[in-house]
Design an enzyme around this catalytic site. Structure first.
Site, PDB file in Angstrom:
ATOM      1  N   LYS A 104      13.880 -11.606 -29.636  1.00 29.43           N
ATOM      2  CA  LYS A 104      13.681 -10.399 -28.824  1.00 29.43           C
ATOM      3  C   LYS A 104      14.380  -9.203 -29.486  1.00 29.43           C
ATOM      4  O   LYS A 104      13.859  -8.078 -29.468  1.00 29.43           O
ATOM      5  CB  LYS A 104      14.235 -10.608 -27.408  1.00 29.43           C
ATOM      6  CG  LYS A 104      13.479 -11.625 -26.569  1.00 29.43           C
ATOM      7  CD  LYS A 104      12.047 -11.240 -26.268  1.00 29.43           C
ATOM      8  CE  LYS A 104      11.910 -10.076 -25.317  1.00 29.43           C
ATOM      9  NZ  LYS A 104      10.487  -9.809 -24.972  1.00 29.43           N
ATOM     10  N   TYR A 139      16.070 -17.381 -29.050  1.00 31.26           N
ATOM     11  CA  TYR A 139      15.267 -16.519 -28.171  1.00 31.26           C
ATOM     12  C   TYR A 139      15.771 -15.082 -28.250  1.00 31.26           C
ATOM     13  O   TYR A 139      14.990 -14.140 -28.490  1.00 31.26           O
ATOM     14  CB  TYR A 139      15.349 -17.024 -26.721  1.00 31.26           C
ATOM     15  CG  TYR A 139      14.942 -15.983 -25.685  1.00 31.26           C
ATOM     16  CD1 TYR A 139      13.618 -15.553 -25.577  1.00 31.26           C
ATOM     17  CD2 TYR A 139      15.891 -15.419 -24.822  1.00 31.26           C
ATOM     18  CE1 TYR A 139      13.251 -14.592 -24.636  1.00 31.26           C
ATOM     19  CE2 TYR A 139      15.525 -14.452 -23.882  1.00 31.26           C
ATOM     20  CZ  TYR A 139      14.208 -14.042 -23.796  1.00 31.26           C
ATOM     21  OH  TYR A 139      13.849 -13.083 -22.877  1.00 31.26           O
TER      22      TYR A 139
HETATM   23  N1  LIG Z   1      12.539 -13.774 -16.853  1.00 33.12           N
HETATM   24  C1  LIG Z   1      13.627 -13.063 -17.078  1.00 33.12           C
HETATM   25  O1  LIG Z   1      14.666 -13.256 -16.437  1.00 33.12           O
HETATM   26  C2  LIG Z   1      13.608 -11.965 -18.123  1.00 33.12           C
HETATM   27  C3  LIG Z   1      14.708 -11.115 -18.235  1.00 33.12           C
HETATM   28  C4  LIG Z   1      14.661 -10.092 -19.172  1.00 33.12           C
HETATM   29  C5  LIG Z   1      13.552  -9.922 -19.969  1.00 33.12           C
HETATM   30  N2  LIG Z   1      12.512 -10.768 -19.855  1.00 33.12           N
HETATM   31  C6  LIG Z   1      11.332 -10.540 -20.707  1.00 33.12           C
HETATM   32  O2  LIG Z   1      10.243 -10.263 -19.851  1.00 33.12           O
HETATM   33  C7  LIG Z   1       9.035 -10.756 -20.428  1.00 33.12           C
HETATM   34  C8  LIG Z   1       8.313 -11.651 -19.441  1.00 33.12           C
HETATM   35  O3  LIG Z   1       9.170 -12.741 -19.094  1.00 33.12           O
HETATM   36  P1  LIG Z   1       8.681 -13.856 -18.080  1.00 33.12           P
HETATM   37  O4  LIG Z   1       9.886 -14.498 -17.521  1.00 33.12           O
HETATM   38  O5  LIG Z   1       7.656 -13.307 -17.188  1.00 33.12           O
HETATM   39  O6  LIG Z   1       7.989 -14.868 -19.103  1.00 33.12           O
HETATM   40  P2  LIG Z   1       6.987 -16.080 -18.836  1.00 33.12           P
HETATM   41  O7  LIG Z   1       7.365 -17.115 -19.816  1.00 33.12           O
HETATM   42  O8  LIG Z   1       6.930 -16.421 -17.384  1.00 33.12           O
HETATM   43  O9  LIG Z   1       5.548 -15.466 -19.210  1.00 33.12           O
HETATM   44  C9  LIG Z   1       5.165 -15.191 -20.527  1.00 33.12           C
HETATM   45  C10 LIG Z   1       3.667 -14.915 -20.525  1.00 33.12           C
HETATM   46  O10 LIG Z   1       3.295 -14.564 -21.873  1.00 33.12           O
HETATM   47  C11 LIG Z   1       2.146 -15.312 -22.245  1.00 33.12           C
HETATM   48  N3  LIG Z   1       2.173 -15.516 -23.703  1.00 33.12           N
HETATM   49  C12 LIG Z   1       3.077 -16.236 -24.418  1.00 33.12           C
HETATM   50  N4  LIG Z   1       2.756 -16.209 -25.721  1.00 33.12           N
HETATM   51  C13 LIG Z   1       1.651 -15.416 -25.837  1.00 33.12           C
HETATM   52  C14 LIG Z   1       0.854 -14.990 -26.929  1.00 33.12           C
HETATM   53  N5  LIG Z   1       1.139 -15.364 -28.192  1.00 33.12           N
HETATM   54  N6  LIG Z   1      -0.205 -14.187 -26.683  1.00 33.12           N
HETATM   55  C15 LIG Z   1      -0.518 -13.805 -25.428  1.00 33.12           C
HETATM   56  N7  LIG Z   1       0.204 -14.197 -24.349  1.00 33.12           N
HETATM   57  C16 LIG Z   1       1.274 -14.992 -24.547  1.00 33.12           C
HETATM   58  C17 LIG Z   1       2.256 -16.627 -21.471  1.00 33.12           C
HETATM   59  O11 LIG Z   1       0.991 -17.284 -21.349  1.00 33.12           O
HETATM   60  C18 LIG Z   1       2.813 -16.132 -20.137  1.00 33.12           C
HETATM   61  O12 LIG Z   1       1.769 -15.734 -19.280  1.00 33.12           O
HETATM   62  C19 LIG Z   1       9.426 -11.453 -21.726  1.00 33.12           C
HETATM   63  O13 LIG Z   1       9.212 -10.555 -22.785  1.00 33.12           O
HETATM   64  C20 LIG Z   1      10.907 -11.736 -21.548  1.00 33.12           C
HETATM   65  O14 LIG Z   1      11.566 -11.752 -22.797  1.00 33.12           O
HETATM   66  C21 LIG Z   1      12.498 -11.799 -18.950  1.00 33.12           C
END
Ligand SMILES: NC(=O)c1ccc[n+]([C@@H]2O[C@H](COP(=O)([O-])OP(=O)(O)OC[C@H]3O[C@@H](n4cnc5c(N)ncnc54)[C@H](O)[C@@H]3O)[C@@H](O)[C@H]2O)c1
Length: 349
Positions: free
Chosen positions: A166, A162
């Site tokens: 990223k 993962y």
């Molecule tokens: N959750 C955390 O703690 C955290 C921390 C730092 C960074 N991030 C980053 O923040 C972002 C959001 O994280 P999150 O926790 O909300 O993720 P999540 O898994 O809850 O949501 C991901 C969303 O992306 C959509 N998605 C996935 N593949 C797709 C595609 N090919 N085309 C269109 N839509 C697609 C999914 O349907 C979902 O709605 C990510 O980029 C993640 O790397 C998250």
């Protein structure tokens, strides 16, 4: 510093955890800006997360995949998009260990598709009138020992599939910025928690298992350390970066609250007990230590002074208050937990 005023923002992954929290705030706070979200509705995306804003005149939902270059090009052709806020990703480390395929496809190729679409659409306009905001993680920097913090200059050293996907996306964003002059900013954030987080992630997992009286799995001895950020504080930071962040810059976003996993789980279970009027600490008996995740990073911590000094941002929620709000939300939304659980086990729609 001039404030960027986007006319139309393309938000990717808006039906997920952070994206939906972001949109709920932004659509309401910026009624003169149009927000379009593109989401493939994978197991992690729930359209119901957006129920509160579905009827708003400045909001539109598009069910499509970011790796579908034609669908993305159509959006740029028909909407006056001058900002992209890119959340869409495969986001669960454990799943990336089981299979990295969708992680490389969505997180790397999907980012490439968006970068190319923005580059072509914005080729003839002035750089300062558009912005590509890439949402990334602190996991790109690898793991820390007991001391030290990540800074904007820390070399990349991702350790999970993962994190590697990223990191690759971050590198593509920087390359498009340098090579093609794409106006981009990147934010690298610590672990988020709060309403609408998928129940496969630690905090909602602990809450839902405690509610059901099921064992609560903790990796290894629970000694890993994370900096937990309440999602509303993250949204506040992201809004500031979009509107006032400097093009070409990276911003690190964290709460500055390091907690060992075992301490977090105990505090969370105690909060559940208190809100359900169970005897104090009674749910701690559910804690079950399980074999550690392979390559489990020991500690993450961030130096967020740039966010504070340049954008006046610090996290407002201390961990105790954030956990109380989070537990209250999940207790009031058990239907949502059941629905999200069901989606976890169904094929992608
Ligand atoms: N959750 C955390 O703690 C955290 C921390 C730092 C960074 N991030 C980053 O923040 C972002 C959001 O994280 P999150 O926790 O909300 O993720 P999540 O898994 O809850 O949501 C991901 C969303 O992306 C959509 N998605 C996935 N593949 C797709 C595609 N090919 N085309 C269109 N839509 C697609 C999914 O349907 C979902 O709605 C990510 O980029 C993640 O790397 C998250």
């Amino acid at each position: 510093m001039a404030v960027f005023r986007p006319e139309c923002v393309l938000v990717t992954g808006g039906a997920g955890f952070i994206g939906s929290n972001y949109l709920r705030h932004m659509v309401t706070a910026h009624p003169n800006t149009r927000f379009i979200t593109i989401d493939a509705l994978t197991y992690a995306g729930n359209r119901t997360n957006l129920a509160g804003i579905e009827g708003a005149s400045n909001f539109r939902f598009v069910h499509a995949d970011i790796t579908d270059a034609d669908a993305v090009a159509q959006l740029f052709a028909h909407e006056p998009i001058n900002a992209v806020v890119h959340f869409a990703a495969e986001s669960h480390v454990d799943r990336s260990i089981a299979s990295a395929r969708s992680f490389v496809h969505t997180n790397v190729e999907g980012t490439r598709v968006l970068l190319d679409a923005a580059r072509h659409a914005w080729a003839q306009v002035r750089r300062r009138t558009c912005r590509f905001h890439h949402i990334s993680t602190d996991e790109v920097f690898g793991a820390l020992g007991p001391e030290g913090v990540f800074t904007e200059e820390t070399p990349y050293a991702p350790r999970s599939p993962y994190a590697a996907s990223k990191a690759a996306a971050d590198h593509l964003v920087r390359a498009w910025s340098v090579t093609h002059g794409l106006p981009a900013v990147i934010t690298n954030t610590s672990n988020n928690y709060g309403p609408y987080q998928n129940p496969e992630k630690l905090i909602p997992l602990v809450i839902s298992r405690a509610l059901a009286g099921l064992p609560v799995p903790v990796y290894g001895k629970g000694e890993q350390v994370r900096d937990w950020l309440y999602v509303e504080d993250h949204v506040d930071a992201l809004e500031r970066v979009l509107l006032r962040g400097e093009i070409g810059r990276t911003y690190l976003i964290g709460a500055g609250q390091e907690v060992r996993n075992i301490d977090l789980v105990e505090q969370l279970l105690d909060t559940v007990d208190a809100q359900l009027d169970r005897p104090p600490q009674s749910s701690r008996r559910l804690i079950t230590f399980v074999t550690d995740r392979p390559g489990h990073d020991f500690r993450y911590a961030l130096d967020c002074s740039r966010m504070e000094e340049e954008l006046g941002w610090t996290a407002r929620h201390a961990i105790g208050g954030g956990l109380e709000k989070t537990v209250s939300w999940y207790l009031a939304n058990t239907d949502w937990i059941q629905y999200a659980h069901k989606k976890l086990t169904q094929p992608t729609t």
